[in-house]
Design a protein around this motif. Sequence first.
Motif, PDB file in Angstrom:
ATOM      1  N   GLU A  42       0.853  -1.359   0.048  1.00  0.00           N
ATOM      2  CA  GLU A  42       0.056   0.191  -0.018  1.00  0.00           C
ATOM      3  C   GLU A  42       0.882   1.254  -0.014  1.00  0.00           C
ATOM      4  O   GLU A  42       0.510   2.154  -0.732  1.00  0.00           O
ATOM      5  CB  GLU A  42      -0.920  -0.045   1.007  1.00  0.00           C
ATOM      6  CG  GLU A  42      -2.046  -0.817   1.160  1.00  0.00           C
ATOM      7  CD  GLU A  42      -2.624  -1.086   2.684  1.00  0.00           C
ATOM      8  OE1 GLU A  42      -3.217   0.335   2.874  1.00  0.00           O
ATOM      9  OE2 GLU A  42      -2.899  -1.797   3.133  1.00  0.00           O
ATOM     10  N   VAL A  43       1.907   1.136   0.788  1.00  0.00           N
ATOM     11  CA  VAL A  43       2.725   2.248   0.660  1.00  0.00           C
ATOM     12  C   VAL A  43       3.378   2.770  -0.461  1.00  0.00           C
ATOM     13  O   VAL A  43       3.562   3.676  -0.952  1.00  0.00           O
ATOM     14  CB  VAL A  43       3.858   2.249   2.001  1.00  0.00           C
ATOM     15  CG1 VAL A  43       5.144   3.294   1.949  1.00  0.00           C
ATOM     16  CG2 VAL A  43       3.366   1.973   3.198  1.00  0.00           C
ATOM     17  N   ALA A  44       3.894   1.623  -1.168  1.00  0.00           N
ATOM     18  CA  ALA A  44       4.667   1.780  -2.347  1.00  0.00           C
ATOM     19  C   ALA A  44       3.735   2.371  -3.446  1.00  0.00           C
ATOM     20  O   ALA A  44       4.008   3.159  -4.262  1.00  0.00           O
ATOM     21  CB  ALA A  44       5.168   0.485  -2.990  1.00  0.00           C
ATOM     22  N   ALA A  78      12.200   7.318  -4.808  1.00  0.00           N
ATOM     23  CA  ALA A  78      11.454   7.913  -3.738  1.00  0.00           C
ATOM     24  C   ALA A  78      11.176   6.467  -2.831  1.00  0.00           C
ATOM     25  O   ALA A  78      11.423   6.484  -1.625  1.00  0.00           O
ATOM     26  CB  ALA A  78      10.172   8.613  -4.033  1.00  0.00           C
ATOM     27  N   ILE A  79      10.736   5.637  -3.608  1.00  0.00           N
ATOM     28  CA  ILE A  79      10.520   4.093  -2.901  1.00  0.00           C
ATOM     29  C   ILE A  79      11.429   3.582  -2.408  1.00  0.00           C
ATOM     30  O   ILE A  79      11.710   3.020  -1.418  1.00  0.00           O
ATOM     31  CB  ILE A  79       9.560   3.513  -3.942  1.00  0.00           C
ATOM     32  CG1 ILE A  79       8.274   4.010  -4.312  1.00  0.00           C
ATOM     33  CG2 ILE A  79       9.392   1.928  -3.330  1.00  0.00           C
ATOM     34  CD1 ILE A  79       7.243   3.137  -5.367  1.00  0.00           C
ATOM     35  N   LEU A  80      12.780   3.578  -3.218  1.00  0.00           N
ATOM     36  CA  LEU A  80      13.839   2.714  -2.918  1.00  0.00           C
ATOM     37  C   LEU A  80      14.345   3.663  -1.347  1.00  0.00           C
ATOM     38  O   LEU A  80      15.028   2.902  -0.457  1.00  0.00           O
ATOM     39  CB  LEU A  80      14.877   2.844  -3.853  1.00  0.00           C
ATOM     40  CG  LEU A  80      15.020   2.084  -4.839  1.00  0.00           C
ATOM     41  CD1 LEU A  80      15.712   2.085  -5.990  1.00  0.00           C
ATOM     42  CD2 LEU A  80      15.168   0.404  -4.554  1.00  0.00           C
ATOM     43  N   ALA A 160       9.669  -4.147 -11.518  1.00  0.00           N
ATOM     44  CA  ALA A 160       8.860  -3.341 -10.595  1.00  0.00           C
ATOM     45  C   ALA A 160       9.349  -2.068 -10.315  1.00  0.00           C
ATOM     46  O   ALA A 160      10.725  -2.072  -9.969  1.00  0.00           O
ATOM     47  CB  ALA A 160       8.577  -4.387  -9.356  1.00  0.00           C
ATOM     48  N   VAL A 161       8.615  -1.101  -9.967  1.00  0.00           N
ATOM     49  CA  VAL A 161       8.991   0.096  -9.373  1.00  0.00           C
ATOM     50  C   VAL A 161       9.546   0.245  -7.955  1.00  0.00           C
ATOM     51  O   VAL A 161       8.444  -0.396  -7.220  1.00  0.00           O
ATOM     52  CB  VAL A 161       8.103   1.185  -9.644  1.00  0.00           C
ATOM     53  CG1 VAL A 161       8.500   2.467  -9.278  1.00  0.00           C
ATOM     54  CG2 VAL A 161       7.435   1.446 -11.122  1.00  0.00           C
ATOM     55  N   GLY A 162      10.335   0.376  -7.451  1.00  0.00           N
ATOM     56  CA  GLY A 162      11.137   0.317  -6.291  1.00  0.00           C
ATOM     57  C   GLY A 162      11.855  -0.832  -6.058  1.00  0.00           C
ATOM     58  O   GLY A 162      12.297  -1.068  -4.884  1.00  0.00           O
TER      59      GLY A 162
END
Length: 232
Positions: A42-44, A78-80, A160-162
């Motif tokens: 959910e956060v990602a 940002a996710i990383l 996948a993103v992150g």
Amino acid sequence: MSKVYQATHVGKVRKNNEDALIFIEPETFVVADGMGGQAAGEVASKMLIDTVKNFLPTIPEPLHEDILKKAILKSNAAILRAANENPNYRGMGTTATILHIYKDRAYYAHVGDSRIYRLKNKILEQITQDHSYVEDLVRRGELTADEARLHPMKNILTQAVGAVENISVDTASFSVHAGEIFLLCTDGLTNMVDDNEIAKILLTSENPAETLVQAALDNGGADNISVIVVKV
């Protein structure tokens, strides 16, 4: 101007809805399907939506595919960064599918296995290509599309993103004509409803987003379901 319908549902199995979607006026559409331990999916997906929502309105139209790609790359960073700062977020990621329509042209950027479809002359065409282990087997001719839908590893993503610092973002642009219908969706729809039924609903339903979600629920609702329908 297009007519837009959108809907999301947690489904019948999951406890949390890790999908996220947004319509950024005038004509930009985003879906994201998060993944990761605890509540990290959910956060990602929310981080991706928030990053895109804050970045794209600062750029004058049209939002060419390179701009949409930049929005995804900013989200990836940002996710990383969040995952590095919080151990509970490590391993989280999300799909990212962005469509922007400007006058008679559409632009997209895409990572993962959420999808963009176009319905043109009553024929449904998948515009994006899934970044998944099973889709790689289909491309190599080792699986049929029908076999892929039932494969036990169909949810294994290759992008996948992150997930990693360097991701490959698919981008393209194409012409748009009046009467076409675009669908953005997470795999909670496409794993539950086949393309023929999707096309029928897009052609006949007064609220196709809600009807598509209900069809996925009727067929089991095994995952979160998110849908944006754009009638040009």
